[in-house]
Design a protein around this motif. Structure first.
Motif, PDB file in Angstrom:
ATOM      1  N   ALA A  50     -62.817  85.248  24.972  1.00  0.00           N
ATOM      2  CA  ALA A  50     -62.939  85.754  23.604  1.00  0.00           C
ATOM      3  C   ALA A  50     -63.005  87.277  23.598  1.00  0.00           C
ATOM      4  O   ALA A  50     -62.498  87.925  22.673  1.00  0.00           O
ATOM      5  N   PHE A 109     -71.735  88.938  20.897  1.00  0.00           N
ATOM      6  CA  PHE A 109     -71.833  87.514  20.609  1.00  0.00           C
ATOM      7  C   PHE A 109     -73.086  87.262  19.777  1.00  0.00           C
ATOM      8  O   PHE A 109     -74.174  87.675  20.156  1.00  0.00           O
ATOM      9  N   SER A 144     -70.641  83.088  18.353  1.00  0.00           N
ATOM     10  CA  SER A 144     -69.446  83.592  17.679  1.00  0.00           C
ATOM     11  C   SER A 144     -69.169  85.008  18.169  1.00  0.00           C
ATOM     12  O   SER A 144     -70.097  85.764  18.434  1.00  0.00           O
ATOM     13  N   ILE A 145     -67.889  85.358  18.279  1.00  0.00           N
ATOM     14  CA  ILE A 145     -67.506  86.686  18.744  1.00  0.00           C
ATOM     15  C   ILE A 145     -67.312  87.613  17.551  1.00  0.00           C
ATOM     16  O   ILE A 145     -66.631  87.261  16.581  1.00  0.00           O
ATOM     17  N   ASP A 198     -66.817  88.581  12.214  1.00  0.00           N
ATOM     18  CA  ASP A 198     -66.640  87.348  12.968  1.00  0.00           C
ATOM     19  C   ASP A 198     -65.146  87.021  13.060  1.00  0.00           C
ATOM     20  O   ASP A 198     -64.503  86.725  12.058  1.00  0.00           O
ATOM     21  N   SER A 214     -63.902  84.714  15.399  1.00  0.00           N
ATOM     22  CA  SER A 214     -63.850  83.557  16.292  1.00  0.00           C
ATOM     23  C   SER A 214     -62.614  82.693  16.089  1.00  0.00           C
ATOM     24  O   SER A 214     -62.042  82.173  17.056  1.00  0.00           O
TER      25      SER A 214
END
Length: 219
Positions: free
Chosen positions: A36, A69, A73-74, A80, A82
């Motif tokens: 990610a 993070f 979630s990135i 966000d 993700s």
């Protein structure tokens, strides 16, 4: 180091991210999704209109981006992303960005900083070989190309943009790039435990991993 690192490597679509996230929840470890991180950087440069061979500007935007993070979630620059980082247009370019040595150094620095004072589960392509060569335990997940393509195709938000065959060809191309890049190529660490996830559901894969971890000792 006193903290423990569980390293999970493998090719695209082998199920690393899903398995790593679920495993981290089962054993109360922090999950670091390295893929990610690379995808978020790729998304950033693509949105900025930077070509994949423009290393100077790629490094500029990578160094001047905020990556974190929050609740698995990135977040890229506070947003966000993700779902967006899983889109095929990102998948088709991420290997070219990830093969830049300086980019890998930036991502590795982020990973090691997070893991410095925490027990973590980390997935990627060179976690057990380069990023954390002394990891507490290492796994290498794989699956057939056909199954990996189906998994990636099912992840797409807009399936009208690409056919399953196109996604399969992208995975084949990425496998080749990842295995032949000069900086930290994809390979199974000598002390990694190989798990073929073809035909297995997530619970079955995690159960197999937990078995090996229990043999290893106290997690």
């Amino acid at each position: 180091m006193n903290n423990k690192v569980i390293a999970i490597d493998g090719p695209a679509g082998a199920g690393k991210s899903t398995v790593a996230r679920r495993l981290s929840e089962r054993i109360s470890y922090t999950y670091i999704d390295s893929g990610a991180l690379f995808r978020a950087v790729t998304l950033k440069v693509l949105k900025c209109g930077i070509e994949a061979d423009d290393v100077k500007n790629i490094l500029y935007y990578a160094k001047n981006s905020s990556l974190d993070f929050i609740n698995n979630s990135i977040y890229l620059d506070g947003e966000d992303v993700s779902s967006e980082i899983r889109e095929a247009f990102v998948s088709s370019k991420v290997s070219y960005i990830a093969m830049i040595p300086e980019i890998r150094e930036i991502i590795v620095s982020i990973q090691r900083k997070i893991a410095k004072n925490k027990n973590v589960v980390v997935d990627g392509r060179d976690i057990g070989t380069t990023v954390f060569p002394r990891a507490y335990i290492k796994f290498f997940l794989t699956a057939s190309v056909e199954e990996r393509a189906k998994r990636r195709y099912n992840e797409l938000c807009d399936k009208n943009k690409y056919t399953l065959e196109e996604v399969k060809n992208q995975i084949i191309e990425r496998d080749y790039i990842d295995a032949h890049r000069e900086a930290s190529p994809l390979r199974q660490a000598e002390d990694a435990i190989l798990i073929d996830t073809t035909g297995k559901n997530i619970d079955e894969v995690i159960a197999e991993m937990l078995y090996h971890i229990s043999i290893k000792g106290d997690v």
